[in-house]
Motif scaffolding. Sequence first.
Motif, PDB file in Angstrom:
ATOM      1  N   VAL A 123       0.840  -1.201   0.000  1.00 49.92           N
ATOM      2  CA  VAL A 123       0.000   0.000   0.000  1.00 49.92           C
ATOM      3  C   VAL A 123       0.874   1.250   0.000  1.00 49.92           C
ATOM      4  N   GLN A 124       0.632   2.107  -0.965  1.00 50.75           N
ATOM      5  CA  GLN A 124       1.297   3.407  -1.002  1.00 50.75           C
ATOM      6  C   GLN A 124       0.260   4.466  -0.630  1.00 50.75           C
ATOM      7  N   LYS A 125       0.397   5.015   0.557  1.00 53.88           N
ATOM      8  CA  LYS A 125      -0.598   5.965   1.057  1.00 53.88           C
ATOM      9  C   LYS A 125      -0.532   7.286   0.298  1.00 53.88           C
ATOM     10  N   GLY A 126      -1.706   7.890   0.120  1.00 57.89           N
ATOM     11  CA  GLY A 126      -1.791   9.150  -0.595  1.00 57.89           C
ATOM     12  C   GLY A 126      -1.661  10.347   0.327  1.00 57.89           C
ATOM     13  N   PRO A 127      -1.742  11.556  -0.230  1.00 57.88           N
ATOM     14  CA  PRO A 127      -1.568  12.783   0.566  1.00 57.88           C
ATOM     15  C   PRO A 127      -2.688  13.039   1.560  1.00 57.88           C
ATOM     16  N   ILE A 128      -3.785  12.262   1.485  1.00 56.28           N
ATOM     17  CA  ILE A 128      -4.871  12.449   2.456  1.00 56.28           C
ATOM     18  C   ILE A 128      -4.415  12.087   3.864  1.00 56.28           C
ATOM     19  N   PHE A 129      -3.308  11.334   3.972  1.00 57.14           N
ATOM     20  CA  PHE A 129      -2.796  10.933   5.283  1.00 57.14           C
ATOM     21  C   PHE A 129      -1.969  12.068   5.894  1.00 57.14           C
ATOM     22  N   SER A 130      -2.676  13.092   6.292  1.00 59.51           N
ATOM     23  CA  SER A 130      -2.055  14.232   6.960  1.00 59.51           C
ATOM     24  C   SER A 130      -3.086  14.815   7.913  1.00 59.51           C
ATOM     25  N   ASN A 131      -2.718  15.846   8.650  1.00 55.84           N
ATOM     26  CA  ASN A 131      -3.635  16.430   9.633  1.00 55.84           C
ATOM     27  C   ASN A 131      -4.546  17.487   9.024  1.00 55.84           C
ATOM     28  N   LEU A 132      -3.965  18.451   8.352  1.00 55.75           N
ATOM     29  CA  LEU A 132      -4.738  19.507   7.707  1.00 55.75           C
ATOM     30  C   LEU A 132      -4.651  19.330   6.201  1.00 55.75           C
ATOM     31  N   ILE A 133      -5.812  19.237   5.568  1.00 58.76           N
ATOM     32  CA  ILE A 133      -5.873  19.045   4.124  1.00 58.76           C
ATOM     33  C   ILE A 133      -6.519  20.277   3.491  1.00 58.76           C
ATOM     34  N   LEU A 134      -5.806  20.909   2.575  1.00 57.65           N
ATOM     35  CA  LEU A 134      -6.378  22.003   1.803  1.00 57.65           C
ATOM     36  C   LEU A 134      -6.777  21.451   0.438  1.00 57.65           C
ATOM     37  N   ALA A 135      -8.076  21.299   0.216  1.00 55.06           N
ATOM     38  CA  ALA A 135      -8.601  20.836  -1.065  1.00 55.06           C
ATOM     39  C   ALA A 135      -8.905  22.081  -1.906  1.00 55.06           C
ATOM     40  N   ASP A 136      -7.915  22.495  -2.679  1.00 51.06           N
ATOM     41  CA  ASP A 136      -8.031  23.752  -3.417  1.00 51.06           C
ATOM     42  C   ASP A 136      -8.884  23.566  -4.668  1.00 51.06           C
ATOM     43  N   GLU A 137      -9.907  24.428  -4.808  1.00 51.36           N
ATOM     44  CA  GLU A 137     -10.848  24.376  -5.930  1.00 51.36           C
ATOM     45  C   GLU A 137     -11.450  22.976  -6.060  1.00 51.36           C
ATOM     46  N   ILE A 138     -12.098  22.553  -4.991  1.00 54.20           N
ATOM     47  CA  ILE A 138     -12.647  21.207  -4.906  1.00 54.20           C
ATOM     48  C   ILE A 138     -13.668  20.936  -5.994  1.00 54.20           C
ATOM     49  N   ASN A 139     -14.367  21.974  -6.451  1.00 56.59           N
ATOM     50  CA  ASN A 139     -15.403  21.749  -7.463  1.00 56.59           C
ATOM     51  C   ASN A 139     -14.835  21.558  -8.868  1.00 56.59           C
ATOM     52  N   ARG A 140     -13.513  21.513  -9.016  1.00 56.93           N
ATOM     53  CA  ARG A 140     -12.917  21.201 -10.307  1.00 56.93           C
ATOM     54  C   ARG A 140     -12.685  19.703 -10.486  1.00 56.93           C
ATOM     55  N   ALA A 141     -12.824  18.930  -9.421  1.00 58.57           N
ATOM     56  CA  ALA A 141     -12.606  17.486  -9.493  1.00 58.57           C
ATOM     57  C   ALA A 141     -13.918  16.777  -9.814  1.00 58.57           C
ATOM     58  N   PRO A 142     -13.853  15.657 -10.553  1.00 57.45           N
ATOM     59  CA  PRO A 142     -15.084  14.909 -10.869  1.00 57.45           C
ATOM     60  C   PRO A 142     -15.673  14.235  -9.654  1.00 57.45           C
ATOM     61  N   ALA A 143     -16.861  13.686  -9.836  1.00 59.86           N
ATOM     62  CA  ALA A 143     -17.627  13.120  -8.715  1.00 59.86           C
ATOM     63  C   ALA A 143     -16.896  11.984  -8.027  1.00 59.86           C
ATOM     64  N   LYS A 144     -16.135  11.162  -8.770  1.00 66.70           N
ATOM     65  CA  LYS A 144     -15.432  10.035  -8.150  1.00 66.70           C
ATOM     66  C   LYS A 144     -14.435  10.509  -7.102  1.00 66.70           C
TER      67      LYS A 144
END
Length: 348
Positions: A123-144
Amino acid sequence: MNDLNEPALSDTNQTLTTDGAPPHRELTERIAYASEPFQKIVSQVNQVLVGQSHLVDRMLIGLLTGGHLLIEGVPGLAKTTAVASLAKAINTGFQRLQFTPDLLPADLIGTQVYRPQDQTFVVQKGPIFSNLILADEINRAPAKVQSALLEAMQEHQVTIGGETFALPEPFLVMATQNPVEQEGTYALPEAQTDRFMLKVVVDYPTRDEELQILRRMGKTAAKTEVQSVASPEQILAAREVIDEIHVDQKVEEYIVDLVMATRCPEAYGLPLEGLIQFGGSPRATINLTLAARAAAFLAGRAYVLPADVRSIALDVLRHRVMVTYEAEAEELSSAAIVQQILDHIPVP
Protein backbone atom coordinates in the motif's frame (compact mmCIF):
# COMPACT_ATOMS: atom_id res chain seq x y z
CA MET A 1 -37.07 37.82 25.97
CA ASN A 2 -33.50 38.16 27.15
CA ASP A 3 -30.91 40.31 25.48
CA LEU A 4 -28.64 38.30 23.17
CA ASN A 5 -25.62 39.18 25.26
CA GLU A 6 -27.14 37.82 28.47
CA PRO A 7 -27.03 34.19 29.63
CA ALA A 8 -30.14 32.04 29.24
CA LEU A 9 -32.71 32.15 32.02
CA SER A 10 -31.57 29.03 33.85
CA ASP A 11 -27.82 29.67 33.40
CA THR A 12 -26.12 28.00 36.33
CA ASN A 13 -23.38 30.61 36.32
CA GLN A 14 -25.62 32.68 38.58
CA THR A 15 -25.55 30.15 41.45
CA LEU A 16 -22.77 29.55 43.94
CA THR A 17 -21.15 26.44 45.32
CA THR A 18 -20.92 25.71 49.06
CA ASP A 19 -17.63 27.60 49.32
CA GLY A 20 -19.16 30.68 47.66
CA ALA A 21 -17.37 30.25 44.31
CA PRO A 22 -19.20 30.18 40.95
CA PRO A 23 -19.42 26.57 39.69
CA HIS A 24 -18.04 27.59 36.27
CA ARG A 25 -14.93 29.28 37.68
CA GLU A 26 -12.71 26.20 37.45
CA LEU A 27 -13.85 25.47 33.90
CA THR A 28 -13.43 29.12 32.94
CA GLU A 29 -9.84 29.00 34.15
CA ARG A 30 -9.21 25.86 32.12
CA ILE A 31 -10.76 27.54 29.06
CA ALA A 32 -8.47 30.55 29.50
CA TYR A 33 -5.44 28.25 29.64
CA ALA A 34 -6.53 26.03 26.73
CA SER A 35 -7.40 29.00 24.49
CA GLU A 36 -3.96 30.64 24.72
CA PRO A 37 -2.51 28.72 21.73
CA PHE A 38 -5.46 29.77 19.58
CA GLN A 39 -4.92 33.43 20.41
CA LYS A 40 -1.33 32.96 19.27
CA ILE A 41 -2.55 31.31 16.07
CA VAL A 42 -4.73 34.33 15.30
CA SER A 43 -1.79 36.64 15.92
CA GLN A 44 0.41 34.67 13.52
CA VAL A 45 -2.24 34.42 10.79
CA ASN A 46 -2.97 38.15 11.02
CA GLN A 47 0.64 38.84 10.12
CA VAL A 48 -0.18 37.52 6.67
CA LEU A 49 -3.89 38.27 6.29
CA VAL A 50 -5.52 41.68 6.26
CA GLY A 51 -9.12 41.59 7.48
CA GLN A 52 -10.83 38.23 6.97
CA SER A 53 -11.46 37.99 10.74
CA HIS A 54 -14.70 36.10 10.01
CA LEU A 55 -12.83 33.45 8.02
CA VAL A 56 -10.10 33.10 10.66
CA ASP A 57 -12.73 32.69 13.39
CA ARG A 58 -14.53 29.98 11.39
CA MET A 59 -11.28 28.15 10.71
CA LEU A 60 -10.59 28.06 14.46
CA ILE A 61 -14.09 26.75 15.13
CA GLY A 62 -13.51 23.98 12.59
CA LEU A 63 -10.16 23.18 14.19
CA LEU A 64 -11.69 23.08 17.68
CA THR A 65 -14.57 20.81 16.73
CA GLY A 66 -13.04 18.69 13.98
CA GLY A 67 -15.63 20.11 11.58
CA HIS A 68 -14.65 20.50 7.93
CA LEU A 69 -14.92 23.87 6.17
CA LEU A 70 -16.10 24.80 2.67
CA ILE A 71 -14.73 28.24 1.78
CA GLU A 72 -16.35 30.01 -1.15
CA GLY A 73 -15.16 33.20 -2.80
CA VAL A 74 -13.95 34.65 -6.06
CA PRO A 75 -10.24 34.28 -6.91
CA GLY A 76 -7.74 36.56 -5.19
CA LEU A 77 -9.38 36.84 -1.75
CA ALA A 78 -6.61 34.93 0.10
CA LYS A 79 -8.66 31.79 0.76
CA THR A 80 -5.72 29.49 0.08
CA THR A 81 -3.33 31.82 1.91
CA ALA A 82 -5.56 31.79 4.99
CA VAL A 83 -5.65 27.98 5.22
CA ALA A 84 -1.91 27.64 4.49
CA SER A 85 -1.10 30.23 7.17
CA LEU A 86 -3.25 28.39 9.71
CA ALA A 87 -1.44 25.15 8.92
CA LYS A 88 1.96 26.79 9.37
CA ALA A 89 0.92 28.17 12.76
CA ILE A 90 0.36 24.60 13.96
CA ASN A 91 3.21 22.15 14.27
CA THR A 92 1.41 19.43 12.36
CA GLY A 93 1.10 17.75 8.97
CA PHE A 94 -0.27 19.77 6.05
CA GLN A 95 -1.06 18.84 2.46
CA ARG A 96 -2.32 21.12 -0.28
CA LEU A 97 -4.20 19.23 -2.99
CA GLN A 98 -4.92 21.07 -6.22
CA PHE A 99 -8.11 19.53 -7.53
CA THR A 100 -8.25 19.21 -11.33
CA PRO A 101 -10.61 17.44 -13.78
CA ASP A 102 -8.06 14.65 -14.41
CA LEU A 103 -7.51 13.86 -10.71
CA LEU A 104 -8.14 10.23 -9.71
CA PRO A 105 -9.26 8.84 -6.32
CA ALA A 106 -5.94 6.99 -6.04
CA ASP A 107 -4.14 10.34 -6.32
CA LEU A 108 -5.93 11.34 -3.15
CA ILE A 109 -6.13 8.31 -0.88
CA GLY A 110 -3.35 6.12 -2.30
CA THR A 111 -3.24 2.76 -4.05
CA GLN A 112 -1.66 -0.69 -4.08
CA VAL A 113 1.67 -0.94 -5.87
CA TYR A 114 3.03 -4.22 -7.22
CA ARG A 115 6.56 -5.16 -6.20
CA PRO A 116 7.97 -7.59 -8.81
CA GLN A 117 11.00 -8.50 -6.68
CA ASP A 118 8.86 -10.37 -4.14
CA GLN A 119 5.63 -10.56 -6.22
CA THR A 120 3.48 -8.77 -3.63
CA PHE A 121 1.30 -5.69 -3.46
CA VAL A 122 2.15 -2.95 -0.98
CA VAL A 123 0.00 0.00 0.00
CA GLN A 124 1.30 3.41 -1.00
CA LYS A 125 -0.60 5.96 1.06
CA GLY A 126 -1.79 9.15 -0.59
CA PRO A 127 -1.57 12.78 0.57
CA ILE A 128 -4.87 12.45 2.46
CA PHE A 129 -2.80 10.93 5.28
CA SER A 130 -2.06 14.23 6.96
CA ASN A 131 -3.64 16.43 9.63
CA LEU A 132 -4.74 19.51 7.71
CA ILE A 133 -5.87 19.05 4.12
CA LEU A 134 -6.38 22.00 1.80
CA ALA A 135 -8.60 20.84 -1.07
CA ASP A 136 -8.03 23.75 -3.42
CA GLU A 137 -10.85 24.38 -5.93
CA ILE A 138 -12.65 21.21 -4.91
CA ASN A 139 -15.40 21.75 -7.46
CA ARG A 140 -12.92 21.20 -10.31
CA ALA A 141 -12.61 17.49 -9.49
CA PRO A 142 -15.08 14.91 -10.87
CA ALA A 143 -17.63 13.12 -8.72
CA LYS A 144 -15.43 10.04 -8.15
CA VAL A 145 -12.74 12.10 -6.47
CA GLN A 146 -15.24 14.09 -4.43
CA SER A 147 -16.83 10.83 -3.27
CA ALA A 148 -13.43 9.50 -2.24
CA LEU A 149 -13.38 12.24 0.38
CA LEU A 150 -16.66 11.11 1.98
CA GLU A 151 -15.31 8.23 4.05
CA ALA A 152 -12.23 10.24 5.04
CA MET A 153 -14.28 13.25 6.17
CA GLN A 154 -16.96 11.31 8.01
CA GLU A 155 -15.15 8.26 9.38
CA HIS A 156 -11.58 9.61 9.53
CA GLN A 157 -10.44 6.50 7.71
CA VAL A 158 -9.88 5.31 4.13
CA THR A 159 -10.02 1.92 2.45
CA ILE A 160 -7.29 0.85 0.04
CA GLY A 161 -7.50 -2.57 -1.57
CA GLY A 162 -9.95 -3.87 1.01
CA GLU A 163 -7.81 -2.74 3.94
CA THR A 164 -8.90 0.12 6.20
CA PHE A 165 -6.43 2.70 7.47
CA ALA A 166 -7.11 5.29 10.19
CA LEU A 167 -6.21 8.89 9.45
CA PRO A 168 -4.04 10.89 11.89
CA GLU A 169 -5.71 13.11 14.48
CA PRO A 170 -6.53 15.92 14.38
CA PHE A 171 -7.85 15.56 10.82
CA LEU A 172 -9.49 18.51 9.09
CA VAL A 173 -10.43 19.24 5.48
CA MET A 174 -10.66 22.86 4.37
CA ALA A 175 -11.91 23.10 0.80
CA THR A 176 -12.09 26.18 -1.40
CA GLN A 177 -14.33 26.70 -4.39
CA ASN A 178 -14.89 29.44 -6.95
CA PRO A 179 -18.60 30.39 -7.24
CA VAL A 180 -18.20 32.40 -10.45
CA GLU A 181 -16.37 30.34 -13.04
CA GLN A 182 -18.45 27.34 -14.17
CA GLU A 183 -16.23 26.16 -17.03
CA GLY A 184 -14.67 22.82 -16.07
CA THR A 185 -16.33 22.63 -12.65
CA TYR A 186 -18.55 19.99 -11.06
CA ALA A 187 -21.26 20.82 -8.55
CA LEU A 188 -20.67 19.23 -5.15
CA PRO A 189 -23.28 16.53 -4.40
CA GLU A 190 -25.57 17.14 -1.43
CA ALA A 191 -24.04 14.21 0.48
CA GLN A 192 -20.64 15.87 0.12
CA THR A 193 -21.70 19.38 1.17
CA ASP A 194 -23.50 17.99 4.23
CA ARG A 195 -20.16 16.63 5.48
CA PHE A 196 -18.88 20.19 5.80
CA MET A 197 -19.71 21.69 9.17
CA LEU A 198 -19.47 25.26 7.87
CA LYS A 199 -19.75 27.00 4.54
CA VAL A 200 -17.95 30.33 4.78
CA VAL A 201 -18.51 32.93 2.06
CA VAL A 202 -15.54 35.27 1.68
CA ASP A 203 -16.28 38.77 0.39
CA TYR A 204 -14.14 41.57 -0.96
CA PRO A 205 -12.14 43.63 1.57
CA THR A 206 -13.18 47.13 2.56
CA ARG A 207 -11.40 50.18 1.13
CA ASP A 208 -9.22 50.57 4.24
CA GLU A 209 -8.34 46.88 4.21
CA GLU A 210 -7.49 47.07 0.51
CA LEU A 211 -5.14 49.95 1.28
CA GLN A 212 -3.44 47.88 3.98
CA ILE A 213 -3.08 44.99 1.53
CA LEU A 214 -1.46 47.33 -0.99
CA ARG A 215 1.05 48.63 1.54
CA ARG A 216 1.87 45.20 2.93
CA MET A 217 1.92 43.09 -0.21
CA GLY A 218 2.68 45.58 -3.00
CA LYS A 219 6.38 44.67 -2.99
CA THR A 220 8.41 42.00 -4.77
CA ALA A 221 9.62 40.62 -1.43
CA ALA A 222 6.40 40.99 0.55
CA LYS A 223 6.61 37.69 2.41
CA THR A 224 5.94 37.17 6.11
CA GLU A 225 6.91 33.92 7.80
CA VAL A 226 4.33 32.31 10.08
CA GLN A 227 5.75 30.63 13.18
CA SER A 228 4.41 27.39 14.66
CA VAL A 229 2.79 28.32 17.97
CA ALA A 230 0.47 25.36 18.67
CA SER A 231 0.67 21.57 18.71
CA PRO A 232 -1.83 18.82 17.82
CA GLU A 233 -1.91 17.81 21.49
CA GLN A 234 -3.11 21.31 22.47
CA ILE A 235 -5.87 21.11 19.88
CA LEU A 236 -7.08 17.73 21.14
CA ALA A 237 -6.91 18.97 24.76
CA ALA A 238 -9.02 22.01 23.85
CA ARG A 239 -11.66 19.73 22.30
CA GLU A 240 -12.01 17.91 25.63
CA VAL A 241 -12.61 21.25 27.39
CA ILE A 242 -15.20 22.28 24.78
CA ASP A 243 -17.23 19.14 25.52
CA GLU A 244 -17.69 20.38 29.09
CA ILE A 245 -19.12 23.79 28.10
CA HIS A 246 -22.68 24.10 29.38
CA VAL A 247 -25.63 24.37 26.98
CA ASP A 248 -28.81 25.43 28.72
CA GLN A 249 -32.04 23.59 27.89
CA LYS A 250 -33.58 26.76 26.44
CA VAL A 251 -30.58 27.17 24.14
CA GLU A 252 -30.87 23.50 23.10
CA GLU A 253 -34.53 24.04 22.23
CA TYR A 254 -33.60 27.19 20.31
CA ILE A 255 -31.09 25.21 18.22
CA VAL A 256 -33.66 22.49 17.50
CA ASP A 257 -36.29 25.08 16.54
CA LEU A 258 -33.91 26.74 14.06
CA VAL A 259 -33.19 23.44 12.33
CA MET A 260 -36.82 22.26 12.44
CA ALA A 261 -37.90 25.55 10.87
CA THR A 262 -35.81 24.71 7.80
CA ARG A 263 -37.85 21.51 7.38
CA CYS A 264 -41.35 22.65 8.41
CA PRO A 265 -41.40 26.47 8.14
CA GLU A 266 -45.20 26.59 8.13
CA ALA A 267 -45.25 25.08 11.65
CA TYR A 268 -43.39 28.18 12.85
CA GLY A 269 -45.56 30.68 10.97
CA LEU A 270 -42.96 31.35 8.28
CA PRO A 271 -44.27 32.27 4.80
CA LEU A 272 -41.84 29.93 3.03
CA GLU A 273 -44.22 27.29 1.68
CA GLY A 274 -42.97 25.83 -1.59
CA LEU A 275 -39.58 27.54 -1.31
CA ILE A 276 -37.59 24.88 0.60
CA GLN A 277 -36.94 21.53 -1.04
CA PHE A 278 -34.87 20.02 1.77
CA GLY A 279 -34.02 21.35 5.22
CA GLY A 280 -31.21 20.66 7.64
CA SER A 281 -30.59 17.10 8.82
CA PRO A 282 -29.84 16.04 12.43
CA ARG A 283 -26.19 16.55 11.48
CA ALA A 284 -27.03 20.27 11.24
CA THR A 285 -28.33 20.21 14.83
CA ILE A 286 -25.19 18.48 16.07
CA ASN A 287 -22.87 20.80 14.17
CA LEU A 288 -24.71 23.92 15.30
CA THR A 289 -24.34 22.83 18.93
CA LEU A 290 -20.64 22.03 18.54
CA ALA A 291 -19.95 25.28 16.71
CA ALA A 292 -21.78 27.29 19.39
CA ARG A 293 -19.70 25.57 22.08
CA ALA A 294 -16.52 26.46 20.18
CA ALA A 295 -17.68 30.08 19.86
CA ALA A 296 -18.23 30.24 23.62
CA PHE A 297 -14.76 28.71 24.15
CA LEU A 298 -13.13 31.38 21.98
CA ALA A 299 -15.03 34.03 23.96
CA GLY A 300 -13.67 32.56 27.21
CA ARG A 301 -17.05 31.45 28.54
CA ALA A 302 -18.07 28.17 30.18
CA TYR A 303 -21.63 28.38 28.82
CA VAL A 304 -23.30 28.97 25.47
CA LEU A 305 -25.37 32.09 24.80
CA PRO A 306 -28.12 32.36 22.19
CA ALA A 307 -25.84 34.94 20.56
CA ASP A 308 -23.27 32.20 19.98
CA VAL A 309 -25.89 30.16 18.15
CA ARG A 310 -27.06 33.11 16.05
CA SER A 311 -23.52 34.12 15.16
CA ILE A 312 -22.71 30.73 13.66
CA ALA A 313 -26.13 29.52 12.40
CA LEU A 314 -25.93 31.01 8.90
CA ASP A 315 -22.61 29.32 8.14
CA VAL A 316 -23.88 25.98 9.52
CA LEU A 317 -27.24 26.01 7.68
CA ARG A 318 -26.75 27.89 4.41
CA HIS A 319 -25.41 24.85 2.47
CA ARG A 320 -27.91 22.44 4.05
CA VAL A 321 -31.07 24.22 2.91
CA MET A 322 -31.95 23.26 -0.68
CA VAL A 323 -34.27 25.79 -2.33
CA THR A 324 -36.92 25.00 -4.95
CA TYR A 325 -37.20 26.38 -8.48
CA GLU A 326 -39.88 28.75 -7.17
CA ALA A 327 -37.36 30.24 -4.74
CA GLU A 328 -34.79 30.60 -7.50
CA ALA A 329 -37.41 32.33 -9.66
CA GLU A 330 -37.97 34.80 -6.82
CA GLU A 331 -34.17 35.18 -6.50
CA LEU A 332 -34.28 33.81 -2.96
CA SER A 333 -31.04 32.10 -1.97
CA SER A 334 -30.68 29.53 0.80
CA ALA A 335 -28.77 32.13 2.83
CA ALA A 336 -31.67 34.60 2.53
CA ILE A 337 -34.13 31.92 3.69
CA VAL A 338 -31.95 30.99 6.67
CA GLN A 339 -31.71 34.67 7.59
CA GLN A 340 -35.53 34.92 7.53
CA ILE A 341 -35.70 31.96 9.90
CA LEU A 342 -33.13 33.54 12.24
CA ASP A 343 -35.09 36.81 12.27
CA HIS A 344 -38.40 35.02 12.95
CA ILE A 345 -37.63 32.38 15.60
CA PRO A 346 -37.80 33.97 19.09
CA VAL A 347 -34.52 34.15 20.97
CA PRO A 348 -34.69 32.69 24.51
